[in-house]
Design an enzyme around this catalytic site. Sequence first.
Site, PDB file in Angstrom:
ATOM      1  N   LYS A 192      -3.542   2.294  -2.313  1.00 22.71           N
ATOM      2  CA  LYS A 192      -3.173   3.400  -1.433  1.00 22.71           C
ATOM      3  C   LYS A 192      -4.203   3.541  -0.307  1.00 22.71           C
ATOM      4  O   LYS A 192      -5.402   3.382  -0.527  1.00 22.71           O
ATOM      5  CB  LYS A 192      -3.110   4.689  -2.267  1.00 22.71           C
ATOM      6  CG  LYS A 192      -2.969   5.980  -1.483  1.00 22.71           C
ATOM      7  CD  LYS A 192      -1.616   6.100  -0.810  1.00 22.71           C
ATOM      8  CE  LYS A 192      -1.511   7.386   0.018  1.00 22.71           C
ATOM      9  NZ  LYS A 192      -0.319   7.350   0.896  1.00 22.71           N
TER      10      LYS A 192
ATOM     11  N   ASN B  30      -6.779  -0.681   1.399  1.00 25.80           N
ATOM     12  CA  ASN B  30      -6.132  -0.351   2.668  1.00 25.80           C
ATOM     13  C   ASN B  30      -6.910   0.798   3.288  1.00 25.80           C
ATOM     14  O   ASN B  30      -7.117   1.830   2.650  1.00 25.80           O
ATOM     15  CB  ASN B  30      -4.675   0.051   2.394  1.00 25.80           C
ATOM     16  CG  ASN B  30      -3.942   0.473   3.655  1.00 25.80           C
ATOM     17  OD1 ASN B  30      -4.208   1.531   4.225  1.00 25.80           O
ATOM     18  ND2 ASN B  30      -3.001  -0.341   4.086  1.00 25.80           N
TER      19      ASN B  30
ATOM     20  N   CYS C 248       0.060   3.881  10.447  1.00 25.26           N
ATOM     21  CA  CYS C 248       0.622   5.017   9.732  1.00 25.26           C
ATOM     22  C   CYS C 248       1.341   5.946  10.697  1.00 25.26           C
ATOM     23  O   CYS C 248       0.728   6.465  11.630  1.00 25.26           O
ATOM     24  CB  CYS C 248      -0.445   5.807   8.983  1.00 25.26           C
ATOM     25  SG  CYS C 248       0.275   7.227   8.121  1.00 25.26           S
TER      26      CYS C 248
ATOM     27  N   SER D 202       0.828  -1.208   0.000  1.00 27.69           N
ATOM     28  CA  SER D 202       0.000   0.000   0.000  1.00 27.69           C
ATOM     29  C   SER D 202       0.866   1.263   0.000  1.00 27.69           C
ATOM     30  O   SER D 202       1.875   1.343   0.689  1.00 27.69           O
ATOM     31  CB  SER D 202      -0.893  -0.008   1.238  1.00 27.69           C
ATOM     32  OG  SER D 202      -1.699   1.150   1.260  1.00 27.69           O
TER      33      SER D 202
ATOM     34  N   GLY E 193       1.415  11.565   4.419  1.00 30.59           N
ATOM     35  CA  GLY E 193       0.308  12.078   5.226  1.00 30.59           C
ATOM     36  C   GLY E 193      -1.051  11.609   4.746  1.00 30.59           C
ATOM     37  O   GLY E 193      -2.041  12.330   4.853  1.00 30.59           O
TER      38      GLY E 193
ATOM     39  N   GLY F 134      12.727   0.587   2.672  1.00 32.24           N
ATOM     40  CA  GLY F 134      13.872   0.248   1.830  1.00 32.24           C
ATOM     41  C   GLY F 134      14.748  -0.807   2.482  1.00 32.24           C
ATOM     42  O   GLY F 134      14.484  -1.257   3.605  1.00 32.24           O
TER      43      GLY F 134
ATOM     44  N   THR G 238       6.310   1.202   8.042  1.00 31.71           N
ATOM     45  CA  THR G 238       7.622   1.855   8.128  1.00 31.71           C
ATOM     46  C   THR G 238       8.042   2.131   9.566  1.00 31.71           C
ATOM     47  O   THR G 238       7.212   2.231  10.471  1.00 31.71           O
ATOM     48  CB  THR G 238       7.596   3.188   7.367  1.00 31.71           C
ATOM     49  OG1 THR G 238       6.510   3.966   7.873  1.00 31.71           O
ATOM     50  CG2 THR G 238       7.418   2.968   5.882  1.00 31.71           C
TER      51      THR G 238
END
Lengths: 305, 316
Positions: free
Chosen positions: B57, B111, B142, B33, B84, B229, B205
């Site tokens: 997304k 998502n 998030c 996503s 954001g 990454g 992340t």
Amino acid sequence: MLSMATVLANETMGAPEEGLRRLVLRGIGAARPGQFLHIQVSAHLEPLLRRPLSIARIDKERAEVTLFYRVQGRGTQVLAGVRPGEALSVLGPLGQGFSLPAQLSQRLQLSHQSHSPNLGHQGHTRQQGEVRQDSVQAGGELWLVAGGIGVFPLFALAQEAVGQGITVRLFWGGTHKRFLESAGFSYWEALGIPLHLTTLDGSFGRQGMVTDELNTQLSLRASSSLPPVLEVATCGPRGMMQAVVERCLPLDIPVEVSLEERMGCGVGACLGCSVTVRSDNKSLRNKKVCQDGPVFRGEEVVWNA
Amino acid sequence: MPRGETSASVEAAIDLTVQMAGVEFRNPVITASGTYGFGSEYAPYCPVEALGGITLKGTTPEPRLGNCVPRLAETPAGMLNAIGLENPGLEEFVKTVLPQIKELPTQVIANISGFSVADYALMARTLRRDSGLAALEVNISCPNVKHGGMHFGTDSQSAETVIRAVKQETDLPVIAKLSPNVTDIREMARAVARGGADAISLINTLLGMSIDVEKKKPVLANTFGGLSGPAVRPVAVRMVWEVAEAVDLPIIGMGGISSWQDAVEFLLAGASAVSIGTGNFLNPSLPLDVSTGIETYCRRHGFSSVRELTGLAHRV
């Protein structure tokens, strides 16, 4: 298109202190002025992300494109080490380029055919009938306004416009003479179009900002029978582009601006390079510099979002 | 081998299909996503039908313009993002995105994000089986929005509550996407399992930041951003390993996959499928390369199905 492009040249342009380089690639699909290439400068994940570089020259016959760039960070440092004969993974050409040449030449043709005030126009709102009659008599001009290395994508546009018989005039500001000479002055000279150069230190051309010279020339046009300015295309620092838009729109001169933003994917998927724009109904929304741009209509960009 | 038969034709086909939460994916490679738009952006570079699935997304009930730029910062072997949750909002999603995804020849996972339990419930009530979606991934992780999900993903009680609310409202399989920004990922996994999650995806992340030393200020307009990454991969593999031991739910493993070897690592750690995120930016045909690489790996190691790889490193 995702392809491996062969590096034909990757060399210093002008004075080494300016850090400017010229990269020639073969094996890129058909490109339009204003588009960019998303280049993987290293296959070793360091640096990780691709680098977007604008296209400065397009040689359709030889299927070659030339990119000018300034070494100013990790990505361009690594790119500078790539040798002729090596291959680079290239995504692109990407993005929406300048709409000017085709549109302008079409409009010029149309004005020659008819004086009708209701000819199709791309959403701009000026008094078309009057301008059109002027442009029949005097041709009309495409003005390019560049700040620093923002001049690079404008060269491809100038080449195409000149090739289509459009009269092009360049306004280009830099810090000093050595920069302008290193950043492609000779290419512009060879194009044989009128050049209005400014430098901050006065070492070349008029001393001051490029927008000073633009203002002078616009005022001159307003009070004379010189050919009208049909369109302006600009690329450079954000503040400069904003000034160009705010000066030209009240005169009903459409402006196209080429924006820059940090990019991730380059294809509109990651939303890293958003720019806030004003829709025709005045509401704010986001566009993507990579996919919807990098070229935008001047009136839609919200400069202080 | 019968005379004249080529060696290729006798090579047994490798079964790449995986089943998770009642959904069959043609291969274990899904896109993550926020890195793949709404599915069509990468179609010119990677055929959609080559993907096991696409995760769209993140969508919120109301439209969001997202954070100011710069939203991206490159870091060693990674990048920070602070988009954001820019998205068109649920209404527009239903009106314009859903009709398009019905045409996509792959499994599509929506998502969803919210700022309250009611937000998540509203999204779940709207997005059901008849929407053409294969599953709902619930973003409780998030890091880039105040109270934007990560709050729900760092407190186990909240995580359980959100997942339970979503489960009650939708008939779609529910995937809980976990945040790595916690002390004990196993506790979070157990919480979403209690809430009724059908599968778990991890990791989102890692919260990070980067400072421009010349300008003497944060690079990102949002100050903080999510690190993704190759730099995060070892953390992600460890967390997949831990979650695989903690709960009996299928896992979609992700975090820094940039080669087929990376993907196999996640499968061996306990994932049933993998997601590719930032890797798409480097190599837009990476999902295809990864599924081909996994197939070759299975053949070389004598596996007839990719499913045999899941969690293998725990047992060897």
